[in-house]
Each structure stands twice: as C-alpha cells, then as structure tokens.
Design a protein around this motif. Structure first.
Motif, PDB file in Angstrom:
ATOM      1  N   UNK A   7       0.681  -1.242   0.019  1.00  0.00           N
ATOM      2  CA  UNK A   7       0.185  -0.006   0.238  1.00  0.00           C
ATOM      3  C   UNK A   7       0.991   1.221  -0.020  1.00  0.00           C
ATOM      4  N   UNK A   8       2.143   1.294   0.705  1.00  0.00           N
ATOM      5  CA  UNK A   8       2.841   2.376   0.611  1.00  0.00           C
ATOM      6  C   UNK A   8       3.442   3.041  -0.880  1.00  0.00           C
ATOM      7  N   UNK A   9       3.655   2.059  -1.742  1.00  0.00           N
ATOM      8  CA  UNK A   9       3.887   2.634  -3.109  1.00  0.00           C
ATOM      9  C   UNK A   9       2.878   3.318  -3.805  1.00  0.00           C
ATOM     10  N   UNK A  10       1.621   2.724  -3.514  1.00  0.00           N
ATOM     11  CA  UNK A  10       0.252   3.455  -4.069  1.00  0.00           C
ATOM     12  C   UNK A  10       0.087   4.612  -3.466  1.00  0.00           C
ATOM     13  N   UNK A  63       6.094  14.337  -2.135  1.00  0.00           N
ATOM     14  CA  UNK A  63       5.813  12.843  -2.561  1.00  0.00           C
ATOM     15  C   UNK A  63       7.079  12.450  -3.534  1.00  0.00           C
ATOM     16  N   UNK A  64       7.672  13.394  -4.148  1.00  0.00           N
ATOM     17  CA  UNK A  64       8.890  13.186  -5.088  1.00  0.00           C
ATOM     18  C   UNK A  64       9.877  12.714  -4.318  1.00  0.00           C
ATOM     19  N   UNK A  65      10.298  13.606  -2.989  1.00  0.00           N
ATOM     20  CA  UNK A  65      11.286  13.213  -2.078  1.00  0.00           C
ATOM     21  C   UNK A  65      11.238  11.822  -1.329  1.00  0.00           C
ATOM     22  N   UNK A  66       9.913  11.560  -1.068  1.00  0.00           N
ATOM     23  CA  UNK A  66       9.752   9.950  -0.651  1.00  0.00           C
ATOM     24  C   UNK A  66      10.048   8.811  -1.702  1.00  0.00           C
ATOM     25  N   UNK A  67       9.758   9.177  -2.841  1.00  0.00           N
ATOM     26  CA  UNK A  67       9.901   8.234  -4.001  1.00  0.00           C
ATOM     27  C   UNK A  67      11.404   8.229  -4.295  1.00  0.00           C
ATOM     28  N   UNK A  68      12.145   9.471  -4.360  1.00  0.00           N
ATOM     29  CA  UNK A  68      13.577   9.330  -4.509  1.00  0.00           C
ATOM     30  C   UNK A  68      14.399   8.856  -3.573  1.00  0.00           C
ATOM     31  N   UNK A  69      13.897   9.252  -2.226  1.00  0.00           N
ATOM     32  CA  UNK A  69      14.626   8.407  -1.039  1.00  0.00           C
ATOM     33  C   UNK A  69      14.464   7.137  -1.052  1.00  0.00           C
ATOM     34  N   UNK A 117      15.930   3.615  13.666  1.00  0.00           N
ATOM     35  CA  UNK A 117      14.683   4.023  14.066  1.00  0.00           C
ATOM     36  C   UNK A 117      14.225   5.243  13.679  1.00  0.00           C
ATOM     37  N   UNK A 118      14.782   6.276  13.176  1.00  0.00           N
ATOM     38  CA  UNK A 118      14.035   7.560  12.743  1.00  0.00           C
ATOM     39  C   UNK A 118      13.390   7.230  11.175  1.00  0.00           C
ATOM     40  N   UNK A 119      14.002   6.043  10.530  1.00  0.00           N
ATOM     41  CA  UNK A 119      13.502   5.805   9.163  1.00  0.00           C
ATOM     42  C   UNK A 119      12.214   4.803   9.274  1.00  0.00           C
ATOM     43  N   UNK A 120      11.960   4.151  10.554  1.00  0.00           N
ATOM     44  CA  UNK A 120      10.899   3.344  10.886  1.00  0.00           C
ATOM     45  C   UNK A 120       9.774   4.167  11.351  1.00  0.00           C
ATOM     46  N   UNK A 121      10.061   5.460  11.993  1.00  0.00           N
ATOM     47  CA  UNK A 121       9.179   6.394  12.480  1.00  0.00           C
ATOM     48  C   UNK A 121       8.652   7.226  11.093  1.00  0.00           C
ATOM     49  N   UNK A 122       9.412   7.585  10.015  1.00  0.00           N
ATOM     50  CA  UNK A 122       8.982   8.262   9.009  1.00  0.00           C
ATOM     51  C   UNK A 122       8.106   7.471   8.199  1.00  0.00           C
ATOM     52  N   UNK A 123       8.218   5.890   7.903  1.00  0.00           N
ATOM     53  CA  UNK A 123       7.446   4.976   7.497  1.00  0.00           C
ATOM     54  C   UNK A 123       6.176   4.862   8.135  1.00  0.00           C
ATOM     55  N   UNK A 124       6.193   4.952   9.326  1.00  0.00           N
ATOM     56  CA  UNK A 124       4.981   4.614  10.173  1.00  0.00           C
ATOM     57  C   UNK A 124       4.140   5.700  10.271  1.00  0.00           C
TER      58      UNK A 124
END
Length: 222
Positions: free
Chosen positions: A41-44, A73-79, A95-102
């Motif tokens: 669901x995240x890529x969608x 949205x572009x930064x999230x895709x490129x990141x 942990x900071x990446x888990x926080x961003x994804x959550x």
C-alpha cells in the motif's frame, strides 16, 4: 481495438520506471516493519499523492500547497530508490526511518485531503464589448419645391376691350407654414424700416424663391 495499439518508447519507459520505483518503496516499507499488504500500500500512496499534486499544479499553477505536496511525494519516492540502492542496510533499519515510514499514511492522508478540497481558480471574466455611442439625431430640413411658373396671358386683339382679370382670393401656389412665418417676419421688418408694405419682388430677392411662390406669399401677407 488492439490492432491500433502501437509500442511507444515513452510509455514503455514510464512503465519500467514506475515498476522499479514501486518495488523500491515496497522493499523499504517491508524492511521498516510494514509486512504483508501494508508494504504494497505504501508505493500506491506515494504515487497517488504525486499524481494528485501534479494535476492540481496543472489546473492552478499558483497553488503553493500543490507544489509542496508534489515535492514531499517526490522526495519520498527518490529517497526509497536511493535507500534501496545499497546506501542503507535493509536488515538493520535505523529507528528514525521506521518513524518516517510509520507516519507516512497520516501525512499522505492530510496532503490528499487538502488537495481534494482546495478551491478551484475562478475563470477570468471576458471583457464586455464597449458600447458604441448612438449617432446624433440629424434633422434635415426639406427645401420647398419650386412652384411652376404661371403661364403668361395671351395678348388681346387690337380694338377689343381687355377683359378684367378677377382678383384671386387664394394663393395659386401652396406655401409651407414655416416659409410663410419667415416671410411675415421679413415683411414686418421691411415695413418698420420703410413704412411701406413689402412687394413680391423684394420678397423673392430676400427669400430666394421663384416668382410664382413669391407672388403667392405676397398675396397671403397683403
């Protein structure tokens, strides 16, 4: 229908790039603890926010919120693409990446809601055609038609007494009322200056009318 479909290099390139970006977002979400259908669901969510912001930018280029969410949205895709290219250990996600994804679902929901309910730009009103001024009323005075000249009397035979001509009681030529009023003013001024009534010849000269019409006016002024 299928015969009209032709391979397009741009379309093929877009499909390949979209599939790779979709896979990278899925892998990053799965590495951050989002397993099962949530990882798909995240890529969608990222791609839909990117498309929604792009469509809002096309209809309203001055909308700063659309540009902001497009950049997010572009930064999230490129990141995700950079992180899954060996720059990050997917087996040991910080942990900071888990926080961003959550926290991404709430952020994407906020952006999509703001873009959907943003007011549409009002179309510019078309300029009204300038009203043309009405032409001024032109009053054309009709010049009286010259009256036909009266036939001269035939000479009398010698030795015969001339037959007396009866005095006409009505003018032989019709006179317009406006011309008659103007002639009366001229006759009054002439009488005041000379003390004598005006004659037909003077009227003809002052008014510039034919002799027959001047005679008719003199008869009415007498």
């Amino acid at each position: 229908m299928f015969r009209n479909l032709r391979p397009d290099a741009v379309l093929v390139q877009a499909v390949i790039a979209g599939a790779l970006s979709f896979a990278h977002l899925h892998d990053l979400a799965a590495a951050a603890g989002q397993d099962g259908w949530k990882a798909w669901a995240y890529p969608v969510s990222v791609d839909l926010l990117l498309v929604a912001a792009w469509r809002r930018m096309r209809t309203d280029a001055a909308n700063r919120d659309a540009w902001l969410w497009f950049a997010i949205a572009l930064i999230a895709s490129l990141g995700a693409n950079v992180a899954t290219a060996g720059m990050l250990d997917l087996h040991d996600v910080p942990p900071w990446l888990r926080i961003l994804v959550a926290g991404w679902p709430a952020l994407a929901f906020l952006g999509g809601t703001l873009l959907a309910h943003a007011p549409s730009p009002e179309p510019c009103p078309e300029p009204e055609p300038a009203e043309q001024p009405a032409p001024p009323d032109l009053t054309v005075e009709r010049v009286p038609e010259p009256a036909p000249e009266l036939p001269s009397a035939a000479p009398q035979d010698i030795g015969l007494e001339p037959t007396p001509t009866p005095t006409p009681t009505a003018p032989a030529v019709p006179v317009p009322p406006a011309l008659l009023d103007h002639a009366r003013k001229i006759a009054d001024a002439h009488h005041a200056q000379t003390g004598a009534p005006i004659d037909a010849g003077t009227l003809r000269t002052r008014l510039g009318v034919p002799a027959a019409l001047a005679d008719s006016i003199a008869l009415q002024l007498a």
